[in-house]
Design a protein around this motif. Structure first.
Motif, PDB file in Angstrom:
ATOM      1  N   GLU A 198       0.842  -1.209   0.000  1.00 21.11           N
ATOM      2  CA  GLU A 198       0.000   0.000   0.000  1.00 21.11           C
ATOM      3  C   GLU A 198       0.876   1.259   0.000  1.00 21.11           C
ATOM      4  O   GLU A 198       0.655   2.196  -0.773  1.00 21.11           O
ATOM      5  N   GLN A 199       1.884   1.240   0.847  1.00 19.17           N
ATOM      6  CA  GLN A 199       2.790   2.384   0.949  1.00 19.17           C
ATOM      7  C   GLN A 199       3.548   2.604  -0.364  1.00 19.17           C
ATOM      8  O   GLN A 199       3.655   3.735  -0.855  1.00 19.17           O
ATOM      9  N   VAL A 200       4.072   1.526  -0.955  1.00 20.31           N
ATOM     10  CA  VAL A 200       4.841   1.636  -2.200  1.00 20.31           C
ATOM     11  C   VAL A 200       3.983   2.201  -3.326  1.00 20.31           C
ATOM     12  O   VAL A 200       4.399   3.102  -4.070  1.00 20.31           O
ATOM     13  N   ILE A 201       2.757   1.679  -3.463  1.00 20.29           N
ATOM     14  CA  ILE A 201       1.885   2.150  -4.546  1.00 20.29           C
ATOM     15  C   ILE A 201       1.470   3.597  -4.320  1.00 20.29           C
ATOM     16  O   ILE A 201       1.420   4.391  -5.272  1.00 20.29           O
ATOM     17  N   ASN A 202       1.212   3.956  -3.072  1.00 25.07           N
ATOM     18  CA  ASN A 202       0.872   5.358  -2.788  1.00 25.07           C
ATOM     19  C   ASN A 202       2.015   6.296  -3.176  1.00 25.07           C
ATOM     20  O   ASN A 202       1.797   7.364  -3.753  1.00 25.07           O
ATOM     21  N   GLU A 203       3.241   5.867  -2.861  1.00 22.10           N
ATOM     22  CA  GLU A 203       4.404   6.690  -3.211  1.00 22.10           C
ATOM     23  C   GLU A 203       4.540   6.825  -4.728  1.00 22.10           C
ATOM     24  O   GLU A 203       4.794   7.909  -5.255  1.00 22.10           O
ATOM     25  N   LYS A 204       4.340   5.713  -5.444  1.00 23.16           N
ATOM     26  CA  LYS A 204       4.571   5.717  -6.893  1.00 23.16           C
ATOM     27  C   LYS A 204       3.434   6.364  -7.676  1.00 23.16           C
ATOM     28  O   LYS A 204       3.617   6.736  -8.834  1.00 23.16           O
ATOM     29  N   THR A 205       2.269   6.467  -7.050  1.00 20.04           N
ATOM     30  CA  THR A 205       1.130   7.103  -7.739  1.00 20.04           C
ATOM     31  C   THR A 205       0.799   8.465  -7.139  1.00 20.04           C
ATOM     32  O   THR A 205      -0.214   9.062  -7.499  1.00 20.04           O
ATOM     33  N   GLU A 206       1.666   8.932  -6.226  1.00 18.06           N
ATOM     34  CA  GLU A 206       1.403  10.190  -5.505  1.00 18.06           C
ATOM     35  C   GLU A 206       0.013  10.153  -4.869  1.00 18.06           C
ATOM     36  O   GLU A 206      -0.792  11.079  -5.010  1.00 18.06           O
ATOM     37  N   ASN A 207      -0.237   9.044  -4.186  1.00 16.92           N
ATOM     38  CA  ASN A 207      -1.507   8.782  -3.499  1.00 16.92           C
ATOM     39  C   ASN A 207      -2.695   8.707  -4.453  1.00 16.92           C
ATOM     40  O   ASN A 207      -3.851   8.868  -4.043  1.00 16.92           O
ATOM     41  N   GLY A 208      -2.404   8.436  -5.729  1.00 17.92           N
ATOM     42  CA  GLY A 208      -3.479   8.346  -6.719  1.00 17.92           C
ATOM     43  C   GLY A 208      -4.201   7.011  -6.702  1.00 17.92           C
ATOM     44  O   GLY A 208      -5.355   6.911  -7.118  1.00 17.92           O
ATOM     45  N   GLY A 209      -3.509   5.962  -6.232  1.00 16.28           N
ATOM     46  CA  GLY A 209      -4.137   4.654  -6.133  1.00 16.28           C
ATOM     47  C   GLY A 209      -4.315   3.948  -7.469  1.00 16.28           C
ATOM     48  O   GLY A 209      -3.645   4.266  -8.457  1.00 16.28           O
TER      49      GLY A 209
END
Length: 330
Positions: free
Chosen positions: A200-211
């Motif tokens: 969850e943390q990695v994806i939030n970082e890579k999508t700028e919390n875009g999900g």
């Protein structure tokens, strides 16, 4: 047909790989809407393992012989069959019975093998591609430009989903259980080792919390909260298994309402012939042209011979495979 009998693989009783045995039986006869296939190869799938363990029985009236996907040559056709002829090279989603030298397949669940695709590759197509097309693209309504998260990204289903996303213009993330698996699918997706990182943390970082827009989940209960957190507005969560647990203790219903989320799921075994036919049609129209170009072909982990069925199942039991396990029938 001159060969009245054949070898098939049976489950003597629920349990380990030692419960798989060989039996000599009569070659089946194609009913009006079926083709009889001389099997050259068949795929091994997670439902086969669960069936062997006694956890996923076949529906009433369906053969107890395992095997959901085959590739081979048509040797007989039923009276109502119009699309296929004796000698055609095909693969198909069976209703069971694929672990055999011959297998009947409904015409509507049979696909012509494109030029240049081997029987081993074709045998790994039906179960995974039917499952992914039905769940990610039909029920999940994934579209070009969207982002998909695939849990179990190194599995046969996972690698298939990631290949289709890449070919059809979708961005993807995947969770896997080792750094080796991260490397193995690195050219397909942005893979995350869930044992060493918080996905969850990695994806939030890579999508700028875009999900993400769509999540394909075979893990189940342990990931529900993170899945709901990661889904964008109008996001879709699709379940195809719950290997990590079937009962979620708490669900934040407010998130589902505020983000207008859809939570759904399905099994292939419960679908009727008409539903499977619609999936096959979608594959023929959208994916078969990719196969013909050499794209989106299944990732084959290992092949085994017909007399090595116990070894093939043992590999699946370990969960170490990356892609599909296929058995060749010579």
């Amino acid at each position: 047909m001159s060969q009245a009998t054949m070898q098939q693989i049976i489950i003597t009783e629920p349990g380990g790989v030692d419960k798989l045995a060989y039996a000599t039986v009569t070659v089946p006869t194609a009913q009006a809407d079926q083709v009889l296939v001389k099997v050259h190869a068949f795929g091994i799938n997670r439902p086969d393992i669960l069936q062997r363990q006694g956890l996923y029985p076949m529906p009433k009236g369906v053969t107890p012989v395992p095997g959901l996907e085959v590739a081979g040559e048509v040797v007989a056709v039923g009276s109502d069959v119009t699309q296929f002829h004796v000698g055609d090279k095909v693969c198909g989603l069976t209703n069971g019975g694929g672990y055999a030298e011959y297998c009947v397949v409904p015409e509507s669940q049979t696909i012509a093998i494109p030029q240049g695709v081997s029987f081993v590759q074709a045998a790994a197509i039906p179960e995974t591609f039917f499952t992914v097309w039905a769940n990610v693209f039909q029920m999940g309504n994934a579209k070009a430009g969207e982002t998909v998260l695939v849990h179990g990204g190194a599995s046969g289903i996972g690698t298939t989903a990631l290949m289709l996303c890449k070919s059809l213009g979708l961005k993807s993330f995947a969770t896997v259980g080792s750094d080796e698996k991260v490397q193995a699918i690195a050219d397909l997706t942005d893979a995350i080792n869930y044992k060493t990182q918080d996905f969850e943390q990695v994806i939030n970082e890579k999508t700028e919390n875009g999900g993400v827009d769509v999540i394909l989940d075979m893990v189940g209960a342990p990931y529900l909260e993170k899945n709901l957190n990661l889904l964008r507005r109008d996001g879709r969560l699709v379940y195809i298994a719950f290997l990590g647990g079937a009962k979620a203790k708490e669900v934040k219903l407010g998130q589902i309402m505020m983000k207008r989320l859809t939570i759904t799921g399905s099994t292939m075994r419960a679908r009727n012939t008409a539903e499977k036919a619609a999936i096959a049609q979608g594959l023929m129209e959208n994916v078969a042209p990719l196969w013909a170009k050499g794209e989106c072909l299944p990732m084959i982990y290992r092949t085994f011979k017909f007399d090595q069925i116990q070894e093939a199942h043992a590999i699946m039991d370990t969960g170490e495979h990356i892609g599909k396990v296929v058995v060749e029938v010579l």
